[in-house]
Design an enzyme around this catalytic site. Structure first.
Site, mmCIF file in Angstrom:
data_model
loop_
_atom_site.group_PDB
_atom_site.id
_atom_site.type_symbol
_atom_site.label_atom_id
_atom_site.label_comp_id
_atom_site.label_asym_id
_atom_site.label_seq_id
_atom_site.Cartn_x
_atom_site.Cartn_y
_atom_site.Cartn_z
ATOM 1 N N ASP A 10 32.321 134.374 33.859
ATOM 2 C CA ASP A 10 33.320 134.181 34.923
ATOM 3 C C ASP A 10 34.663 133.887 34.265
ATOM 4 O O ASP A 10 34.731 133.565 33.075
ATOM 5 C CB ASP A 10 32.923 133.022 35.856
ATOM 6 C CG ASP A 10 33.888 132.861 37.043
ATOM 7 O OD1 ASP A 10 34.394 133.882 37.546
ATOM 8 O OD2 ASP A 10 34.154 131.727 37.458
ATOM 9 N N SER A 11 35.719 133.955 35.070
ATOM 10 C CA SER A 11 37.050 133.613 34.557
ATOM 11 C C SER A 11 37.177 132.105 34.340
ATOM 12 O O SER A 11 38.110 131.655 33.681
ATOM 13 C CB SER A 11 38.123 134.066 35.552
ATOM 14 O OG SER A 11 37.898 133.435 36.799
ATOM 15 N N CYS A 73 31.520 136.810 38.688
ATOM 16 C CA CYS A 73 32.920 136.749 39.121
ATOM 17 C C CYS A 73 33.144 137.969 40.006
ATOM 18 O O CYS A 73 32.916 139.112 39.567
ATOM 19 C CB CYS A 73 33.831 136.800 37.891
ATOM 20 S SG CYS A 73 35.590 136.937 38.287
ATOM 21 N N GLU A 153 38.915 125.158 40.270
ATOM 22 C CA GLU A 153 38.990 125.103 38.808
ATOM 23 C C GLU A 153 39.419 123.709 38.345
ATOM 24 O O GLU A 153 39.066 123.258 37.267
ATOM 25 C CB GLU A 153 39.961 126.181 38.291
ATOM 26 C CG GLU A 153 39.968 126.374 36.784
ATOM 27 C CD GLU A 153 38.683 126.996 36.199
ATOM 28 O OE1 GLU A 153 37.853 127.530 36.961
ATOM 29 O OE2 GLU A 153 38.524 126.935 34.963
ATOM 30 N N CYS A 185 34.216 134.879 46.208
ATOM 31 C CA CYS A 185 34.807 134.412 44.956
ATOM 32 C C CYS A 185 33.931 133.250 44.515
ATOM 33 O O CYS A 185 33.664 132.342 45.316
ATOM 34 C CB CYS A 185 36.242 133.943 45.181
ATOM 35 S SG CYS A 185 36.953 133.123 43.728
ATOM 36 N N HIS A 187 34.480 130.814 42.805
ATOM 37 C CA HIS A 187 35.149 129.511 42.862
ATOM 38 C C HIS A 187 35.081 128.874 44.248
ATOM 39 O O HIS A 187 35.449 127.715 44.412
ATOM 40 C CB HIS A 187 36.615 129.646 42.434
ATOM 41 C CG HIS A 187 36.785 129.645 40.954
ATOM 42 N ND1 HIS A 187 36.429 130.718 40.175
ATOM 43 C CD2 HIS A 187 37.251 128.690 40.101
ATOM 44 C CE1 HIS A 187 36.681 130.428 38.906
ATOM 45 N NE2 HIS A 187 37.180 129.210 38.833
HETATM 46 N N1 DGL Z 1 35.778 133.317 40.184
HETATM 47 C C1 DGL Z 1 36.439 134.531 40.345
HETATM 48 C C2 DGL Z 1 35.845 135.389 41.444
HETATM 49 O O1 DGL Z 1 34.689 135.250 41.772
HETATM 50 C C3 DGL Z 1 37.927 134.603 40.336
HETATM 51 C C4 DGL Z 1 38.797 133.422 40.115
HETATM 52 C C5 DGL Z 1 40.085 133.846 39.442
HETATM 53 O O2 DGL Z 1 40.064 133.869 38.205
HETATM 54 O O3 DGL Z 1 41.068 134.176 40.130
HETATM 55 O O4 DGL Z 1 36.515 136.245 41.979
#
Ligand code: DGL
Length: 285
Positions: A10-11, A73, A153, A185, A187
């Protein structure tokens, strides 16, 4: 039986919701978690850039000898799943197909189906495409919620300021009274309680994590790649000596950002202590 780890990417910390599901459904499976926190967030970036970053993550995982990769992600899945799947020597699973399947299984009532995501995911049209592929004819409502990404985050996932921020961001969607909302997402999973509160009772909030872990584990089973049961001592099940204390030594965590910050926020989202986070320079891959 195969003691090699799964790669989970993931990011940032969001994909830990998927890693947590893998650990819940198959505690014996080792994994390597990679957070590209140094280049977070992905959501505002062009898809071509996210595709390049995802390619680097996949090359990193190949160097780690993983047996399957989960792109935990949505943004990276939307940008790069098709491309990396076609070149990866091991199976690659994204979150958008499993999320769409889970949403359709939950979808009841007369309101629309809605997708919350990053700007990149919503603009990519990946969810409407996946839902159409599963026979869902209606156009889902989509809403980009970049503030949710930053809050998660930073580990800010509850309390009145977060509730106000979430309710205000969801404003345009609340009037449409959706029956089902996909957390498109990773997050957003830690914010699901607050998101559910904003929509009110009777709205199904769908987190793709559980179905994603199920799909990945089913692929391992079909191919005879499951980890040996705990206690049967496969060397590869100890993840190169990178002990993780409460995580039992089966899990390794890497970040391109600040390891201490990832450790602190990540432990809360993973639901158990992460004792060690290793730094990684993804530009080398
Ligand atoms: N967690 C990521 C997703 O599922 C993206 C968060 C990001 O880096 O903008 O899309």
């Amino acid at each position: 039986m195969d003691g090699r780890p799964i790669g989970v990417f993931d990011s940032g910390v969001g994909g830990l919701a998927v890693a947590r599901e893998v650990a819940r459904q198959a505690p014996e499976e080792p994994f390597v978690y990679l957070a590209d926190s140094g280049r977070f967030p992905y959501g505002p970036r062009p898809l071509a850039v996210v595709r390049r970053f995802t390619g680097q993550a996949v090359r990193f995982f190949n160097g780690q000898g993983v047996k399957l990769i989960i792109i935990a992600c949505n943004t990276a899945t939307a940008a790069a799943l098709v491309e990396v799947s076609s070149v990866s020597p091991v199976p690659v699973v994204g979150v958008i197909d499993p999320g769409s399947r889970a949403a359709l299984a939950a979808h009841r009532g007369s309101g629309p189906l809605a997708v919350l995501g990053t700007k990149a995911t919503i603009e990519s049209g990946a969810y409407p495409r996946a839902l159409r592929g599963l026979g869902f004819a209606d156009e889902p409502a989509g809403l980009a919620c970049p503030d949710f990404v930053m809050a998660a985050e930073n580990g800010e996932v509850e309390g009145p300021p977060v509730e106000r921020m979430v309710a205000s961001a969801l404003g345009p969607l609340l009037d449409r009274r959706p029956s089902t909302v996909i957390l498109g997402c990773t997050h957003f999973a830690p914010l699901s309680r607050v998101i559910s509160l904003a929509f009110g009772p009777g709205v199904a909030i769908v987190d793709p994590a559980e179905e994603t872990a199920r799909e990945a584990l089913a692929i391992l089973r079909e191919r005879g790649l499951e980890a040996p049961p705990a206690g049967q001592g496969a060397a590869g099940n100890r993840a190169s000596g990178a002990g993780q204390g409460a995580a039992g030594g089966r899990y390794r965590f890497f970040t391109s950002g600040d390891p201490e910050r990832f450790r602190t926020v990540g432990s809360r989202l993973f639901g158990r202590p992460i004792n060690r986070v290793e730094p990684i320079d993804l530009e080398r891959y």
